[in-house]
Write a protein that holds these residues in place. Structure first.
Motif, short mmCIF file in Angstrom:
data_model
loop_
_atom_site.label_atom_id
_atom_site.label_comp_id
_atom_site.label_asym_id
_atom_site.label_seq_id
_atom_site.Cartn_x
_atom_site.Cartn_y
_atom_site.Cartn_z
N ASP A 74 0.79 -1.15 -0.09
CA ASP A 74 0.22 0.07 0.12
C ASP A 74 0.85 1.14 0.16
O ASP A 74 0.50 2.24 -0.78
N TYR A 75 2.18 1.20 0.76
CA TYR A 75 2.92 2.30 0.75
C TYR A 75 3.58 2.72 -0.55
O TYR A 75 3.41 3.92 -1.33
N PHE A 76 4.00 1.51 -1.34
CA PHE A 76 4.43 1.65 -2.81
C PHE A 76 3.50 2.09 -3.47
O PHE A 76 3.69 3.13 -4.58
N ILE A 77 2.16 1.71 -3.50
CA ILE A 77 1.24 2.08 -4.69
C ILE A 77 0.99 3.72 -4.34
O ILE A 77 0.69 4.33 -5.42
N LYS A 78 0.93 4.14 -3.23
CA LYS A 78 0.55 5.37 -2.75
C LYS A 78 1.68 6.24 -3.42
O LYS A 78 1.53 7.41 -3.98
N GLU A 79 2.98 5.92 -3.19
CA GLU A 79 3.94 6.68 -3.64
C GLU A 79 4.23 6.66 -5.00
O GLU A 79 4.97 7.64 -5.56
N THR A 80 3.75 5.72 -5.66
CA THR A 80 3.97 5.61 -7.21
C THR A 80 2.77 5.99 -8.24
O THR A 80 2.96 5.42 -9.21
N LYS A 81 1.77 6.46 -7.68
CA LYS A 81 0.56 6.42 -8.12
C LYS A 81 0.23 7.19 -9.54
O LYS A 81 -0.40 6.67 -10.65
N GLY A 82 1.39 7.97 -9.86
CA GLY A 82 1.45 8.48 -11.08
C GLY A 82 2.12 7.79 -12.16
O GLY A 82 1.99 8.06 -13.60
N TYR A 83 2.60 6.58 -11.68
CA TYR A 83 3.19 5.77 -12.90
C TYR A 83 2.87 4.37 -13.13
O TYR A 83 3.48 3.55 -13.77
N HIS A 84 1.87 3.80 -12.22
CA HIS A 84 1.43 2.46 -12.57
C HIS A 84 1.13 2.07 -13.83
O HIS A 84 1.32 0.84 -14.18
N LYS A 85 0.43 2.93 -14.81
CA LYS A 85 0.16 2.49 -16.06
C LYS A 85 1.18 2.65 -17.32
O LYS A 85 0.94 2.47 -18.17
N GLU A 86 2.44 3.40 -16.65
CA GLU A 86 3.24 3.57 -17.70
C GLU A 86 4.80 2.98 -17.28
O GLU A 86 5.92 3.11 -18.07
N SER A 87 4.44 2.21 -16.21
CA SER A 87 5.96 1.46 -15.97
C SER A 87 5.84 0.20 -15.26
O SER A 87 4.72 -0.47 -15.04
N VAL A 88 7.12 -0.52 -15.59
CA VAL A 88 7.05 -1.87 -14.77
C VAL A 88 7.06 -1.61 -13.22
O VAL A 88 7.91 -0.76 -12.92
N LEU A 89 6.30 -2.61 -12.58
CA LEU A 89 6.47 -2.32 -11.14
C LEU A 89 7.02 -3.60 -10.51
O LEU A 89 6.90 -4.72 -10.86
N VAL A 90 7.99 -3.34 -9.61
CA VAL A 90 8.89 -4.35 -9.07
C VAL A 90 9.01 -4.42 -7.65
O VAL A 90 8.93 -3.56 -7.00
N LEU A 91 9.03 -5.73 -7.12
CA LEU A 91 9.34 -6.20 -5.77
C LEU A 91 10.72 -6.60 -5.73
O LEU A 91 11.14 -7.42 -6.57
N ASP A 92 11.83 -5.78 -4.88
CA ASP A 92 13.06 -6.22 -4.61
C ASP A 92 13.18 -7.08 -3.45
O ASP A 92 12.92 -6.60 -2.44
N TRP A 93 13.52 -8.19 -3.84
CA TRP A 93 13.63 -9.28 -2.81
C TRP A 93 14.80 -9.67 -2.41
O TRP A 93 15.44 -10.27 -2.82
N GLU A 94 15.18 -8.96 -1.38
CA GLU A 94 16.78 -9.20 -0.97
C GLU A 94 16.93 -9.35 0.45
O GLU A 94 18.11 -9.73 1.11
N GLU A 95 15.91 -8.91 1.47
CA GLU A 95 16.05 -8.75 2.88
C GLU A 95 15.51 -10.02 3.56
O GLU A 95 14.25 -10.39 3.16
N GLY A 96 15.65 -10.15 4.95
CA GLY A 96 15.18 -11.28 5.64
C GLY A 96 15.19 -12.85 5.31
O GLY A 96 16.06 -13.13 4.47
N ASP A 97 13.89 -13.34 5.43
CA ASP A 97 14.02 -14.86 5.00
C ASP A 97 13.49 -14.83 3.52
O ASP A 97 12.54 -14.54 3.12
#
Length: 231
Positions: A74-97
């Motif tokens: 939800d935080y990511f969605i809110k902060e990137t709302k102007g780019y959703h339909k023109e960008s690839v959206l990515v989860l960077d998976w590097e921390e924790g388990d």
């Protein structure tokens, strides 16, 4: 074969002149956890758009801090709302388990539910092959794999990801060099077999950012896919 070249950047590359770089796409760090927004993301994305390059924005996951996948999505969605339909959206998976597949899929599902755009997940080759990611792959979330080899700035042996039939993007070095920037860069490539670039540019949202429908004939020419449908 269509090969696209790209970089992924964050505030660490502040000052980079994107217009001078010979790349096709630029993926910028947008957020981390539930409270950090990279203050260079919008500047980078606007510069890439002006230069005619394709866009991406990524979220650096912090499940190790006890955050829920929903809260981070939800935080990511809110902060990137102007780019959703023109960008690839990515989860960077590097921390924790890194085997917490359920957390990662919950983030991906939430972003898709709220934006209508299928995000993809970034990780190194080791966790991509050490854990069962079949639920993520079967949900048509693409994978972006980091594999550096000798990390000398050149692409070596291609990566693998056992649960995916093809790799949407490959980060092949963290020590890349491009004319127009003096520091090291993460360099990436994405390859597709195609007769129609405008068809495949959005396969699994790996390049474009909106879902498209392809015919069986078109799908048969896209590496790793078969059959007609919406990807």
């Amino acid at each position: 074969m269509v090969t696209l070249k790209g970089i992924d950047i964050s505030h660490h590359q502040n000052g980079i002149n994107i217009a001078k770089l010979d790349v096709d796409f630029v993926i910028s760090k947008a957020t981390e956890g539930v409270g950090y927004t990279d203050d260079c993301c919008d500047k980078f994305s606007q510069a890439a758009k002006k230069a005619g390059k394709k866009l991406g924005v990524y979220h650096y996951a912090r499940p190790d801090l006890g955050n829920s996948a929903t809260a981070e999505a939800d935080y990511f969605i809110k902060e990137t709302k102007g780019y959703h339909k023109e960008s690839v959206l990515v989860l960077d998976w590097e921390e924790g388990d890194l085997g917490n597949v359920a957390w990662a899929k919950a983030w991906l599902d939430r972003v898709y539910e709220k934006t209508g755009v299928k995000p993809m997940i970034y990780m190194s080759e080791s966790p991509a092959n050490s854990y069962d990611w079949s639920s993520v792959a079967k949900a048509d979330y693409g994978i972006w794999v980091a594999k550096y080899g000798s990390n000398n700035g050149q692409a070596g042996n291609k990566p693998s990801a056992k649960n995916w039939s093809f790799i949407a993007m490959w980060q092949y070095t963290s020590k890349g060099s491009l004319s127009g920037y003096n520091g090291n860069l993460d360099l990436n490539i994405s390859e597709f077999v195609t007769v129609n670039f405008e068809t495949v540019r959005t396969v699994v949202n790996a390049i474009g950012g909106v879902d498209i429908t392809v015919t069986a004939a078109e799908a048969s020419q896209i590496s790793g896919l078969s059959g007609a449908g919406t990807y």
